[in-house]
Design a protein around this motif. Structure first.
Motif, short mmCIF file in Angstrom:
data_model
loop_
_atom_site.label_atom_id
_atom_site.label_comp_id
_atom_site.label_asym_id
_atom_site.label_seq_id
_atom_site.Cartn_x
_atom_site.Cartn_y
_atom_site.Cartn_z
N MET A 5 25.83 37.66 -2.83
CA MET A 5 25.47 37.40 -4.22
C MET A 5 24.13 37.10 -4.51
SD MET A 5 27.13 33.03 -5.62
CE MET A 5 26.53 32.34 -4.48
N THR A 6 24.10 37.53 -6.00
CA THR A 6 22.72 36.52 -6.26
C THR A 6 22.52 36.21 -7.78
OG1 THR A 6 22.28 38.96 -5.96
CG2 THR A 6 20.08 38.44 -7.23
N SER A 7 21.37 34.49 -7.18
CA SER A 7 21.08 33.32 -7.84
C SER A 7 19.97 33.80 -8.30
CB SER A 7 21.33 32.80 -7.90
OG SER A 7 21.10 31.47 -8.62
N THR A 8 19.14 33.78 -9.45
CA THR A 8 17.84 33.23 -10.25
C THR A 8 18.12 31.86 -9.99
OG1 THR A 8 17.64 35.69 -11.43
CG2 THR A 8 16.05 33.75 -12.37
N ASP A 9 16.73 31.63 -9.73
CA ASP A 9 16.12 29.83 -9.84
C ASP A 9 15.39 29.61 -11.30
OD1 ASP A 9 13.52 30.22 -9.43
OD2 ASP A 9 14.29 29.84 -7.23
N GLN A 10 15.56 28.41 -11.11
CA GLN A 10 14.44 27.82 -11.99
C GLN A 10 13.13 27.76 -12.81
OE1 GLN A 10 16.79 24.22 -12.77
NE2 GLN A 10 17.26 24.76 -14.69
N MET A 11 13.07 28.58 -11.57
CA MET A 11 11.63 29.23 -11.27
C MET A 11 11.18 30.94 -11.09
SD MET A 11 9.44 26.40 -8.89
CE MET A 11 7.89 26.99 -8.96
N GLY A 12 11.60 31.34 -11.38
CA GLY A 12 12.37 32.94 -11.81
C GLY A 12 12.34 33.74 -10.33
N ASN A 13 12.97 33.12 -9.55
CA ASN A 13 12.73 33.53 -7.89
C ASN A 13 14.00 34.04 -8.12
OD1 ASN A 13 9.92 32.94 -7.88
ND2 ASN A 13 10.72 31.00 -7.03
N VAL A 14 14.85 35.33 -6.97
CA VAL A 14 15.73 35.10 -7.26
C VAL A 14 15.73 35.10 -5.62
CG1 VAL A 14 17.16 37.93 -6.76
CG2 VAL A 14 15.57 38.00 -8.78
N VAL A 15 17.02 34.83 -5.33
CA VAL A 15 17.85 33.98 -4.42
C VAL A 15 19.11 35.17 -4.12
CG1 VAL A 15 18.48 32.06 -3.07
CG2 VAL A 15 16.16 32.07 -4.43
#
Length: 257
Positions: free
Chosen positions: A1-11
């Protein structure tokens, strides 16, 4: 699963996280309300809600002072932090070893987006949607307040106020209060003279991060003898998680005028 956090980083997460560390008090409380008691293994010493987590979960240090050896022992598969509340050097070090999802919250919409994202990331999307709906419904019922020029004070010696580009500022706007520091940003230091020039009708003294109480009212009244001064719950004004569900009712209970 991929998520982009609120600082623009892909996790990127290969699996649903089962060993979570929270670095922010309001987001810790959110994780509890998302029913992630078994998944959360570490929190900070400032994560006081829920109270039994503060006693039972492993404390990994403060929000700006991480104990990296303790975090290593916990072997987290997800760490959740915040741009403002955590320190950049510590977060950079954690990112070398762990998956870190960062929030960056100024507005109420930012907070709701964070709740959606974290609930989805932790396989609690339906519960997250329920919490967001409850927050939106509560704010829809918020009573209108006549505009009042207001100074929100969050620190003493030196005095520090809350200005624009902060979550508290947007909460004040939502209530209908007029922030006398709206032309400044973040948390400016203020002298007695500057406070007099601002000349607010209402002063709100927050219970956190400085623990203002009734005994400090006279200090503000010495500077602003005609102002109304209230002690207000800092958590309700500043916590951007599930606690927001109760914020409108608390705001309605305050006598601002």
């Amino acid at each position: 699963m991929t998520s982009t956090d609120q600082m623009g980083n892909v996790v990127e997460l290969p699996n649903r996280p089962q060993r979570i560390i929270s670095l922010v008090p309001s987001q810790t409380e959110l994780l509890f309300d998302l029913e992630l008691s078994h998944q959360v293994v570490g929190i900070t010493k400032f994560c006081v809600h829920p109270a039994h987590w503060h006693k039972s979960k492993t404390i990994i240090g403060g929000t700006k002072n991480f104990h990296f050896d303790t975090i290593q022992q916990l072997n987290p598969d997800l760490i959740i932090g915040n741009k403002e509340e955590n320190y950049a050097e510590g977060i950079s070090e954690l990112k070398k070893h762990y998956r870190v999802w960062m929030s960056d919250i100024t507005t109420i919409d930012d907070a709701l987006s964070m709740i959606y994202s974290i609930s989805s990331l932790t396989d609690r999307a339906l519960k997250g949607e329920e919490i967001v709906t409850q927050i939106q419904s509560a704010f829809n019922e918020l009573k209108d307040v006549s505009p009042i020029s207001t100074l929100y004070v969050m620190w003493r010696d030196p005095w520090m106020g809350v200005a624009n580009q902060t979550f508290i500022h947007f909460m004040m706007e939502k209530i209908g209060l007029v922030n006398v520091l709206s032309d400044r940003v973040r948390y400016p230091e203020l002298t007695d003279s500057e406070i007099r020039k601002l000349n607010p009708t209402l002063v709100l003294l927050s219970t956190e991060p400085f623990p203002f109480s009734e005994k400090y009212i006279h200090e503000i009244k010495r500077i602003l003898p005609d102002a109304k001064v209230l002690i207000v719950d800092g958590e309700t004004f500043s916590w951007y998680g599930s606690r927001m569900r109760a914020a409108p009712a608390y705001f309605d209970s305050l006598n601002f005028s």
